[in-house]
Motif scaffolding. Structure first.
Motif, PDB file in Angstrom:
ATOM      1  N   ASP A 196       0.853  -1.186   0.000  1.00  0.00           N
ATOM      2  CA  ASP A 196       0.000   0.000   0.000  1.00  0.00           C
ATOM      3  C   ASP A 196       0.890   1.238   0.000  1.00  0.00           C
ATOM      4  O   ASP A 196       1.963   1.241   0.617  1.00  0.00           O
ATOM      5  CB  ASP A 196      -0.925   0.003   1.221  1.00  0.00           C
ATOM      6  N   SER A 197       0.442   2.286  -0.690  1.00  0.00           N
ATOM      7  CA  SER A 197       1.255   3.500  -0.782  1.00  0.00           C
ATOM      8  C   SER A 197       1.210   4.322   0.493  1.00  0.00           C
ATOM      9  O   SER A 197       2.040   5.208   0.698  1.00  0.00           O
ATOM     10  CB  SER A 197       0.788   4.363  -1.958  1.00  0.00           C
ATOM     11  N   THR A 202      -0.218   0.722   6.197  1.00  0.00           N
ATOM     12  CA  THR A 202       0.613  -0.450   6.437  1.00  0.00           C
ATOM     13  C   THR A 202       0.992  -0.574   7.912  1.00  0.00           C
ATOM     14  O   THR A 202       1.072  -1.679   8.450  1.00  0.00           O
ATOM     15  CB  THR A 202       1.891  -0.403   5.576  1.00  0.00           C
ATOM     16  N   HIS A 203       1.210   0.562   8.596  1.00  0.00           N
ATOM     17  CA  HIS A 203       1.476   0.494  10.035  1.00  0.00           C
ATOM     18  C   HIS A 203       0.262  -0.063  10.765  1.00  0.00           C
ATOM     19  O   HIS A 203       0.379  -0.926  11.639  1.00  0.00           O
ATOM     20  CB  HIS A 203       1.822   1.880  10.572  1.00  0.00           C
ATOM     21  N   GLY A 204      -0.918   0.425  10.387  1.00  0.00           N
ATOM     22  CA  GLY A 204      -2.140  -0.095  11.001  1.00  0.00           C
ATOM     23  C   GLY A 204      -2.349  -1.556  10.686  1.00  0.00           C
ATOM     24  O   GLY A 204      -2.826  -2.318  11.526  1.00  0.00           O
ATOM     25  N   THR A 343       5.157  -0.741   2.433  1.00  0.00           N
ATOM     26  CA  THR A 343       4.755   0.593   1.974  1.00  0.00           C
ATOM     27  C   THR A 343       5.503   0.937   0.701  1.00  0.00           C
ATOM     28  O   THR A 343       6.733   1.026   0.700  1.00  0.00           O
ATOM     29  CB  THR A 343       5.048   1.654   3.048  1.00  0.00           C
ATOM     30  N   SER A 344       4.751   1.103  -0.403  1.00  0.00           N
ATOM     31  CA  SER A 344       5.398   1.459  -1.659  1.00  0.00           C
ATOM     32  C   SER A 344       4.341   1.925  -2.642  1.00  0.00           C
ATOM     33  O   SER A 344       3.212   1.427  -2.648  1.00  0.00           O
ATOM     34  CB  SER A 344       6.153   0.263  -2.251  1.00  0.00           C
ATOM     35  N   TYR A 345       4.698   2.884  -3.480  1.00  0.00           N
ATOM     36  CA  TYR A 345       3.844   3.276  -4.595  1.00  0.00           C
ATOM     37  C   TYR A 345       4.224   2.391  -5.779  1.00  0.00           C
ATOM     38  O   TYR A 345       5.386   2.342  -6.190  1.00  0.00           O
ATOM     39  CB  TYR A 345       4.061   4.745  -4.939  1.00  0.00           C
ATOM     40  N   VAL A 346       3.265   1.634  -6.304  1.00  0.00           N
ATOM     41  CA  VAL A 346       3.587   0.668  -7.345  1.00  0.00           C
ATOM     42  C   VAL A 346       2.918   1.049  -8.658  1.00  0.00           C
ATOM     43  O   VAL A 346       1.820   1.600  -8.691  1.00  0.00           O
ATOM     44  CB  VAL A 346       3.148  -0.760  -6.943  1.00  0.00           C
ATOM     45  N   THR A 347       3.618   0.762  -9.749  1.00  0.00           N
ATOM     46  CA  THR A 347       3.099   0.914 -11.103  1.00  0.00           C
ATOM     47  C   THR A 347       3.458  -0.353 -11.870  1.00  0.00           C
ATOM     48  O   THR A 347       4.062  -1.286 -11.324  1.00  0.00           O
ATOM     49  CB  THR A 347       3.715   2.132 -11.810  1.00  0.00           C
ATOM     50  N   ALA A 348       3.113  -0.380 -13.144  1.00  0.00           N
ATOM     51  CA  ALA A 348       3.428  -1.547 -13.969  1.00  0.00           C
ATOM     52  C   ALA A 348       4.935  -1.747 -14.100  1.00  0.00           C
ATOM     53  O   ALA A 348       5.399  -2.862 -14.368  1.00  0.00           O
ATOM     54  CB  ALA A 348       2.798  -1.396 -15.354  1.00  0.00           C
ATOM     55  N   GLU A 349       5.709  -0.672 -13.888  1.00  0.00           N
ATOM     56  CA  GLU A 349       7.172  -0.776 -14.020  1.00  0.00           C
ATOM     57  C   GLU A 349       7.855  -1.183 -12.717  1.00  0.00           C
ATOM     58  O   GLU A 349       9.066  -1.381 -12.687  1.00  0.00           O
ATOM     59  CB  GLU A 349       7.750   0.562 -14.491  1.00  0.00           C
TER      60      GLU A 349
END
Length: 606
Positions: A196-197, A202-204, A343-349
């Motif tokens: 999750d971004s 993510t902490h919760g 915790t991360s912002y994810v895209t197709a790349e």
């Protein structure tokens, strides 16, 4: 062998059908409610009365079928719109066409039961059904009914996908608070990575998963004890409690409620330090207050502590030895059942192996992934060899970016959420933000246009008339926001809105602006009320128009989802792809999932 699903050509044909319908009707969905009176929307699009629309839509909803359209109009109308004036003249024809061009009307979706049966008949050579660990968790004890329904329905499908592909890992994209991830881990023994971004989410999720594991152990103990009740005789000591070593090396106590023995640590999860009755009586959201949402059956009082001095040394030693064995068993179980929030912002790349060092072949899932994240999930599935299957349920269509937006404002990062398929990209298809916003209204006909929500829309549209008449040169990037909930009357709403827009300043400033020709004379309360009284009789037009937008919503949503399915059908290495109605739409309006399987091993070609 999977049942024959629709071919790429058949999906493209269905897309063409929906496109043809929307080419005539999309202008209604794209009409902005704010401009309803300033743009004279009803007169532009309608040659029928609001009463006709309300009666027809109500009849369609009650009878689960659209009223018949007038045959005399058919030769000169298309989907109920006059071919000469482009105005709606036959509401019955429009409603029938809308039903025919929705996903249920197209007959394109599998049911959840059909998908589960296909997966179970085609599971990997191990042949074992998805393993459930211990007692079945009762999700309605720590989730609201909507979330419980979604998690139960989707988790079984994901577990069957994992079993079908012979994998043990799941990647939950946009995992949020971790309900689906935790349940997949605890109930099915899958190793789940929730991405999750939001670090807050993510902490919760970390904390919630820790508590849920304890709840799961306590719940399973009670379930086992309940099954064994009457088959074993407990000693008075066992019924009253069980000693456990405390953190300082001394003796502590295990609690029991008569149904099964529960450790003090686990009891804290079930009871918490707050007053139980207060927790039950105080209204709260289950997602926000996990512990307070547990059922009354779980929140049972415990027997008092038994002082260590009342137990013999032999009994204390025996209980201590048993407790150490229990801890070892729990550690073993925890090692094999893992949920790891990231915790991360994810895209197709996004390189998944950089996020997950222990990544193996996995199933990728997303439960109500927002905006562009849903198409990004499908792009990742196609691009990453380690992803064996996908199950994606999207939401928030208004936040999708569009590649062919005429204004060129929505696709700032180069990769857009719509269209996803090459088929629609070759046609440069464009929906529009208001139409995508309308797609979010699917199946909410009952609430839309009634009561408070309808009045707030009416207030906002009349405000726009006032802005046009008295602030003609006014343009601002500011938004009115949720002023309605705080307003005590229409006049109060307008005053608050003007202050929010910085247009209701002091009299001296207003006079300066008026003398400069920027503003009209300052509005009195009676002036404002006169606008309300003038447009109030036309509120029914807005009500009827919004109901038409809701009627078109499933068709717009259908096109967005068919585009995603078409994208999977365009890929060469998929053995199976389909749309599935995963949830009950009355409980969860965003109920459709895009499901895909890659062609590995014993999987059959498409």
């Amino acid at each position: 062998m999977f049942p024959s699903s629709y071919s790429l050509t058949e999906i493209q044909h269905r897309i063409d059908e929906v496109k043809t319908f929307l080419s005539v009707t999309l202008s209604i969905a794209n009409a902005h409610t704010v401009e309803f009176y300033t743009q004279d929307v009803w007169q532009r699009f309608m040659a029928v009365s609001p009463e006709e629309v309300l009666v027809a839509v109500s009849s369609c909803s009650d009878q689960q079928g659209a009223p018949e359209h007038r045959g005399t109009e058919q030769s000169r109308t298309t989907f109920g719109f006059c071919n000469d004036t482009n105005q709606l003249v036959d509401i019955g024809e429009l409603l029938q066409a809308a039903q025919a061009h929705s996903l249920p009307g197209l007959g394109i979706c599998m049911s959840r039961d059909e998908l589960l049966q296909a997966l179970r008949e085609n599971r990997s050579k191990s042949g074992a059904p998805p393993a459930e660990i211990g007692a079945e968790l009762q999700t309605d004890e720590f989730m609201n009914s909507k979330k419980s329904h979604e998690v139960l329905s989707m988790s079984e499908v994901v577990a069957c996908l994992a079993q079908r592909c012979g994998v043990k890992q799941v990647i939950d994209v946009g995992s949020g608070k971790g309900y689906l991830s935790s349940f997949l881990s605890l109930q099915y023994g899958l190793q789940v990575y929730g991405i999750d971004s939001s670090s807050t989410n993510t902490h919760g999720a970390h904390e919630r998963n820790r508590k849920l594991k304890k709840f799961s152990r306590a719940y399973q103990k009670r379930s086992k004890a309940a099954r064994a009740q009457g088959e074993a005789t407990h000693s008075p000591q066992e019924e009253s409690g069980e000693v456990k070593p405390g953190p300082d090396g001394g003796d502590d106590v295990l609690f029991s409620d008569g149904a099964g023995t529960v450790s003090q640590e686990e009891e804290e999860v079930l009871i918490d330090s707050s007053d139980v009755n207060a927790a039950v009586e105080r209204p709260s959201e289950p997602e926000e207050l996990f512990l307070n949402a547990l059922s009354v059956d779980v929140l049972q009082p415990t027997s008092p502590r038994v002082p260590a001095s009342q137990l013999s040394a032999k009994e204390r030693e025996r209980r201590k030895r048993e407790n150490l064995e229990r801890k070892a068993q729990n550690r073993t179980a925890s090692a094999s059942v893992v949920f790891s929030p990231l915790t991360s912002y994810v895209t197709a790349e996004t390189e998944l192996r950089e996020l997950i060092g222990e990544l193996e072949d996995a199933v990728m899932v997303g439960l109500h992934t927002c905006g562009d994240l849903a198409p990004s999930t499908l792009r990742m599935f196609v691009a990453k060899a380690e992803l064996a299957a996908v199950c994606s349920v999207g939401c928030c269509y208004h936040l999708l970016s569009e590649e062919f937006d005429p204004a060129g404002q929505e696709c700032s990062r180069g990769v857009c959420g719509f269209p996803l398929s090459q088929y629609l990209r070759d046609q440069s298809w464009f929906c529009g933000r208001n139409a995508r916003m309308s797609a979010c209204l699917a199946l909410e006909r009952v609430s839309l246009g009634q009561g408070i929500q309808m009045e707030s829309l009416f207030y906002r549209a009349v405000l726009h008339v006032i802005l046009r008449d008295h602030y003609s040169s006014f343009k601002s990037e500011k938004r009115v926001g949720n002023v309605y909930s705080k307003a005590k009357s229409f006049v109060d709403y307008i005053r608050r809105a003007l202050r929010r827009l910085e247009l209701d300043e002091s009299k001296s400033l207003h006079i300066v602006l008026y003398m400069a020709g920027t503003l009209s004379p300052q509005l009195s309360d009676s002036d404002i009320q006169s606008y309300h009284d003038t447009y109030r009789p036309r509120m029914g037009e807005m009500h009827a128009f919004n109901l038409l937008k809701v009627t078109l919503a499933p068709c717009i949503e259908g096109l967005l989802l068919l585009d995603r399915l078409c994208y999977l059908k365009e890929q060469e290495d998929l053995s199976f792809s389909t749309l599935v109605q995963l949830f009950d739409p009355l409980l969860s309006p965003r109920c459709y999932a895009v499901v895909g399987l890659k062609s590995y091993g014993d999987r059959n070609s498409r």
